[in-house]
Design a protein around this motif. Structure first.
Motif, PDB file in Angstrom:
ATOM      1  N   ASP A 218       0.850  -1.231   0.074  1.00 23.71           N
ATOM      2  CA  ASP A 218       0.002   0.001  -0.052  1.00 23.71           C
ATOM      3  C   ASP A 218       1.116   1.292  -0.040  1.00 23.71           C
ATOM      4  OD1 ASP A 218      -3.176  -0.927   1.069  1.00 23.71           O
ATOM      5  OD2 ASP A 218      -1.784  -2.407   1.329  1.00 23.71           O
ATOM      6  N   GLU A 219       1.977   1.225   0.905  1.00 25.37           N
ATOM      7  CA  GLU A 219       2.634   2.439   1.102  1.00 25.37           C
ATOM      8  C   GLU A 219       3.578   2.496  -0.305  1.00 25.37           C
ATOM      9  OE1 GLU A 219       2.946   5.220   3.151  1.00 25.37           O
ATOM     10  OE2 GLU A 219       0.908   4.079   3.881  1.00 25.37           O
ATOM     11  N   PHE A 220       4.103   1.543  -0.820  1.00 24.11           N
ATOM     12  CA  PHE A 220       4.971   1.545  -2.050  1.00 24.11           C
ATOM     13  C   PHE A 220       4.206   2.032  -3.261  1.00 24.11           C
ATOM     14  CE2 PHE A 220       5.861  -0.408  -6.253  1.00 24.11           C
ATOM     15  CZ  PHE A 220       7.017   0.099  -6.389  1.00 24.11           C
ATOM     16  N   TYR A 221       2.787   1.531  -3.332  1.00 30.62           N
ATOM     17  CA  TYR A 221       1.876   2.262  -4.488  1.00 30.62           C
ATOM     18  C   TYR A 221       1.586   3.795  -4.176  1.00 30.62           C
ATOM     19  CZ  TYR A 221      -2.444   2.747  -6.924  1.00 30.62           C
ATOM     20  OH  TYR A 221      -3.245   3.161  -8.013  1.00 30.62           O
ATOM     21  N   LYS A 222       1.510   4.327  -3.035  1.00 23.99           N
ATOM     22  CA  LYS A 222       0.937   5.756  -2.786  1.00 23.99           C
ATOM     23  C   LYS A 222       2.479   6.368  -3.239  1.00 23.99           C
ATOM     24  CE  LYS A 222       1.177   7.209   1.261  1.00 23.99           C
ATOM     25  NZ  LYS A 222       0.813   7.725   2.712  1.00 23.99           N
ATOM     26  N   ASN A 223       3.493   5.922  -2.600  1.00 28.29           N
ATOM     27  CA  ASN A 223       4.756   6.793  -2.808  1.00 28.29           C
ATOM     28  C   ASN A 223       5.180   6.831  -4.175  1.00 28.29           C
ATOM     29  OD1 ASN A 223       5.950   7.830   0.044  1.00 28.29           O
ATOM     30  ND2 ASN A 223       5.023   6.057   0.529  1.00 28.29           N
ATOM     31  N   SER A 224       4.806   5.813  -4.802  1.00 26.94           N
ATOM     32  CA  SER A 224       5.249   5.470  -6.289  1.00 26.94           C
ATOM     33  C   SER A 224       4.537   6.650  -7.192  1.00 26.94           C
ATOM     34  CB  SER A 224       5.088   4.164  -6.864  1.00 26.94           C
ATOM     35  OG  SER A 224       6.232   3.269  -6.222  1.00 26.94           O
ATOM     36  N   LEU A 225       3.246   6.690  -6.884  1.00 34.93           N
ATOM     37  CA  LEU A 225       2.453   7.545  -7.621  1.00 34.93           C
ATOM     38  C   LEU A 225       2.670   8.913  -7.313  1.00 34.93           C
ATOM     39  CD1 LEU A 225      -1.157   6.154  -7.614  1.00 34.93           C
ATOM     40  CD2 LEU A 225       0.418   5.834  -9.307  1.00 34.93           C
ATOM     41  N   LEU A 226       2.943   9.200  -6.019  1.00 37.09           N
ATOM     42  CA  LEU A 226       3.765  10.650  -5.691  1.00 37.09           C
ATOM     43  C   LEU A 226       5.012  10.821  -6.450  1.00 37.09           C
ATOM     44  CD1 LEU A 226       2.883  10.592  -1.799  1.00 37.09           C
ATOM     45  CD2 LEU A 226       1.935  12.198  -3.574  1.00 37.09           C
ATOM     46  N   TYR A 227       5.861  10.017  -6.514  1.00 34.54           N
ATOM     47  CA  TYR A 227       7.262   9.945  -7.191  1.00 34.54           C
ATOM     48  C   TYR A 227       6.954  10.427  -8.748  1.00 34.54           C
ATOM     49  CZ  TYR A 227      11.047   8.481 -10.036  1.00 34.54           C
ATOM     50  OH  TYR A 227      12.129   8.404 -11.037  1.00 34.54           O
ATOM     51  N   LEU A 228       5.969   9.854  -9.326  1.00 30.41           N
ATOM     52  CA  LEU A 228       5.632   9.582 -10.718  1.00 30.41           C
ATOM     53  C   LEU A 228       4.850  11.203 -10.968  1.00 30.41           C
ATOM     54  CD1 LEU A 228       4.355   6.146 -11.425  1.00 30.41           C
ATOM     55  CD2 LEU A 228       6.513   7.205 -12.351  1.00 30.41           C
ATOM     56  N   ALA A 229       4.408  11.666  -9.953  1.00 31.40           N
ATOM     57  CA  ALA A 229       3.654  13.139 -10.407  1.00 31.40           C
ATOM     58  C   ALA A 229       4.745  14.088 -10.259  1.00 31.40           C
ATOM     59  CB  ALA A 229       2.958  13.172  -9.094  1.00 31.40           C
ATOM     60  N   TYR A 230       5.900  13.778 -10.165  1.00 30.31           N
ATOM     61  CA  TYR A 230       7.075  14.924 -10.041  1.00 30.31           C
ATOM     62  C   TYR A 230       8.313  14.473 -11.112  1.00 30.31           C
ATOM     63  CZ  TYR A 230       4.840  16.924  -5.808  1.00 30.31           C
ATOM     64  OH  TYR A 230       3.999  17.276  -5.111  1.00 30.31           O
ATOM     65  N   VAL A 231       7.997  13.736 -11.922  1.00 32.56           N
ATOM     66  CA  VAL A 231       8.853  13.099 -12.989  1.00 32.56           C
ATOM     67  C   VAL A 231       8.188  13.232 -14.402  1.00 32.56           C
ATOM     68  CG1 VAL A 231      10.475  12.288 -11.572  1.00 32.56           C
ATOM     69  CG2 VAL A 231       8.857  10.825 -12.849  1.00 32.56           C
ATOM     70  N   LYS A 232       8.889  13.260 -15.532  1.00 34.76           N
ATOM     71  CA  LYS A 232       8.281  13.042 -16.717  1.00 34.76           C
ATOM     72  C   LYS A 232       8.516  11.392 -16.941  1.00 34.76           C
ATOM     73  CE  LYS A 232       8.995  17.694 -18.140  1.00 34.76           C
ATOM     74  NZ  LYS A 232       9.476  18.563 -19.339  1.00 34.76           N
ATOM     75  N   THR A 233       7.395  10.672 -17.085  1.00 41.44           N
ATOM     76  CA  THR A 233       7.599   9.388 -17.309  1.00 41.44           C
ATOM     77  C   THR A 233       8.490   9.104 -18.514  1.00 41.44           C
ATOM     78  OG1 THR A 233       5.394   9.224 -16.429  1.00 41.44           O
ATOM     79  CG2 THR A 233       6.229   7.391 -17.691  1.00 41.44           C
ATOM     80  N   GLU A 234       8.085   9.900 -19.649  1.00 40.44           N
ATOM     81  CA  GLU A 234       8.909   9.663 -20.967  1.00 40.44           C
ATOM     82  C   GLU A 234      10.528   9.772 -21.069  1.00 40.44           C
ATOM     83  OE1 GLU A 234       7.423  13.908 -21.049  1.00 40.44           O
ATOM     84  OE2 GLU A 234       6.571  11.991 -20.646  1.00 40.44           O
ATOM     85  N   THR A 235      10.806  10.488 -20.032  1.00 47.50           N
ATOM     86  CA  THR A 235      12.195  10.513 -19.532  1.00 47.50           C
ATOM     87  C   THR A 235      13.044   9.467 -18.787  1.00 47.50           C
ATOM     88  OG1 THR A 235      11.976  12.017 -17.544  1.00 47.50           O
ATOM     89  CG2 THR A 235      12.003  13.245 -19.636  1.00 47.50           C
ATOM     90  N   LEU A 236      12.294   8.689 -18.073  1.00 51.12           N
ATOM     91  CA  LEU A 236      12.767   7.593 -17.266  1.00 51.12           C
ATOM     92  C   LEU A 236      13.258   6.459 -18.396  1.00 51.12           C
ATOM     93  CD1 LEU A 236       9.980   7.212 -14.935  1.00 51.12           C
ATOM     94  CD2 LEU A 236      12.042   8.459 -14.432  1.00 51.12           C
ATOM     95  N   PRO A 237      14.635   6.089 -18.102  1.00 48.30           N
ATOM     96  CA  PRO A 237      15.212   4.900 -18.949  1.00 48.30           C
ATOM     97  C   PRO A 237      14.024   3.845 -19.333  1.00 48.30           C
ATOM     98  CG  PRO A 237      16.703   5.460 -17.305  1.00 48.30           C
ATOM     99  CD  PRO A 237      15.255   6.113 -16.779  1.00 48.30           C
TER     100      PRO A 237
END
Length: 423
Positions: A218-237
């Motif tokens: 649950d916490e991994f899911y929540k924090n991962s979505l928060l992380y993804l909110a602050y990065v551009k997905t297309e720039t990730l390897p």
């Protein structure tokens, strides 16, 4: 590493340029360099000579990201120590921290990288508190300013470096130290107004990885979505993007408190699953979001070998069945018109592939206990009357369905109004 950061004086600029030409691009050293590396090194020298600090910082960012620089053992560390530190105080401190983090990845041992980043953090702290040559001149007034700056030591660059150190501790198995840094980082982030997205992302990245190691879905899911909110997905390897998409999708399925898949399905991260060996996972997410029991059984049968390779899914097979049963109930009740919210238990049992109305009754009570629906069960007549269904994040397909229902309701309302006027 140097004991302090330079402020780009004429002497230091000359020393930095001499390092490029006399050491880095010397005949022996340059044999291992590609033309791309040589060209960028020459550009570094030119920008340093002209004291174009901002352009120089951008080029340095490009160099530390360049695979050709990264492939040469020790090159980035040497460049940072003998070139960058001579004018480091002229650069944006957050960019400097980001460059240092990339450079630290050339260290073969996590402890070496930790020491490197800790040293960088200390140099930045000394500069912020007024210990650097650039900030220590000016008498009594500068002393007061130094005291004010000392209160701001825990700035964005410091936080960014701390989170990177936390990641290294996590990789080396020191979860206790990683936890300390994670908690401190979350508290520090709350105190920073309008933090840079890269800094915020670094905090949530450490948090998500920490909870992944501890299998807290649950916490991994929540924090991962928060992380993804602050990065551009297309720039990730691409490999990292796929790995993260798999981990987040599995966490959504396995998390005990996660019953809404709309937000994840709308995020571009899940598109990384399409066209790969994990495409079944994308299909499973859509199946759970719709609460489609029949599609779920078909997917389990069709992709049984892939599912069996995921030990957590096998281990929690009963919980997954119970989760999609609850989602089947909620999706069905959500789709009903407001004037048709009294539903026979037998109908619910049929849709959810349950054996009896008693089993349907248990599922409804579970949904009520979780706050997913509100209503009343009439055991005598075998009917549940629903007064409220938990709001959900809708996919584009579900929004279209809601639009159709609203149009139908509006047409019905217009028909009733017309009938009343005619009377």
């Amino acid at each position: 590493m140097a004991t302090q950061m330079g402020h780009g004086s004429s002497e230091q600029v000359a020393q930095a340029c001499e390092y490029i030409t006399g050491t880095l691009l010397s005949q022996d050293a340059a044999k291992a360099f590609t033309q791309n590396v040589k060209d960028k090194c020459n550009n570094l020298k030119k920008m340093c000579e002209q004291k174009l600090w901002h352009q120089l910082s951008l080029l340095l960012e490009d160099c530390v990201e360049d695979a050709e620089f990264q492939r040469i053992p020790g090159l980035l560390i040497d460049l940072y120590t003998n070139f960058v530190l001579l004018f480091a105080l002229r650069l944006n401190s957050l960019k400097l921290a980001q460059i240092a983090v990339k450079v630290s990845q050339q260290h073969t041992l996590p402890q070496q990288a930790v020491e490197f980043l800790e040293c960088t953090k200390k140099l930045l702290d000394d500069a912020a508190s007024g210990s650097s040559p650039l900030s220590s001149s000016g008498g009594a007034s500068s002393s007061k300013e130094g005291e004010k700056e000392a209160d701001k030591v825990d700035t964005e660059p410091t936080l960014y470096l701390k989170m990177s150190v936390g990641q290294l501790f996590l990789q080396s198995g020191n979860t206790e130290k990683a936890s300390e840094l994670m908690e401190a980082g979350l508290k520090m982030l709350d105190k920073i107004e309008d933090a840079d997205p890269s800094v915020t992302a670094s905090v949530y990245s450490l948090s998500s990885q920490y909870h992944k190691v501890n299998r807290n879905f649950d916490e991994f899911y929540k924090n991962s979505l928060l992380y993804l909110a602050y990065v551009k997905t297309e720039t990730l390897p691409s490999d990292f993007r796929l790995s993260l998409a798999v981990d987040v999708s599995l966490a959504a399925l396995l998390g005990e408190g996660i019953f809404n898949f709309g937000e994840l399905l709308l995020h571009p991260i899940v598109t990384a699953l399409v066209g790969t060996e994990f495409e079944w996972l994308h299909a499973l997410l859509k199946c759970f979001n719709k609460g489609d029991m029949y599609a779920y059984d078909m997917i389990c049968e069709r992709y049984s070998s892939a599912l069996n390779r995921q030990p957590e899914l096998v281990k929690k097979a009963d919980s997954l069945r119970n989760k999609i049963t609850l989602l089947c109930l909620v999706e069905y009740l959500f789709s009903l018109p407001p004037d048709s919210r009294s539903v026979p238990l037998d109908e619910i049992a049929s849709r959810a592939k349950l054996g009896s109305r008693e089993e349907a009754e248990v599922v409804i009570m579970q949904a009520m206990a979780r706050g997913m629906v509100k209503g009343m069960i009439n055991q005598v007549s075998g009917v549940v009357t629903v007064s409220w269904v938990q709001p959900r994040v809708l996919t584009h397909e579900q929004v279209q369905g809601l639009s159709t229902r609203l149009e139908s309701w509006a047409a019905k309302l217009n028909g009733t109004t017309s009938a009343l006027v005619a009377q």
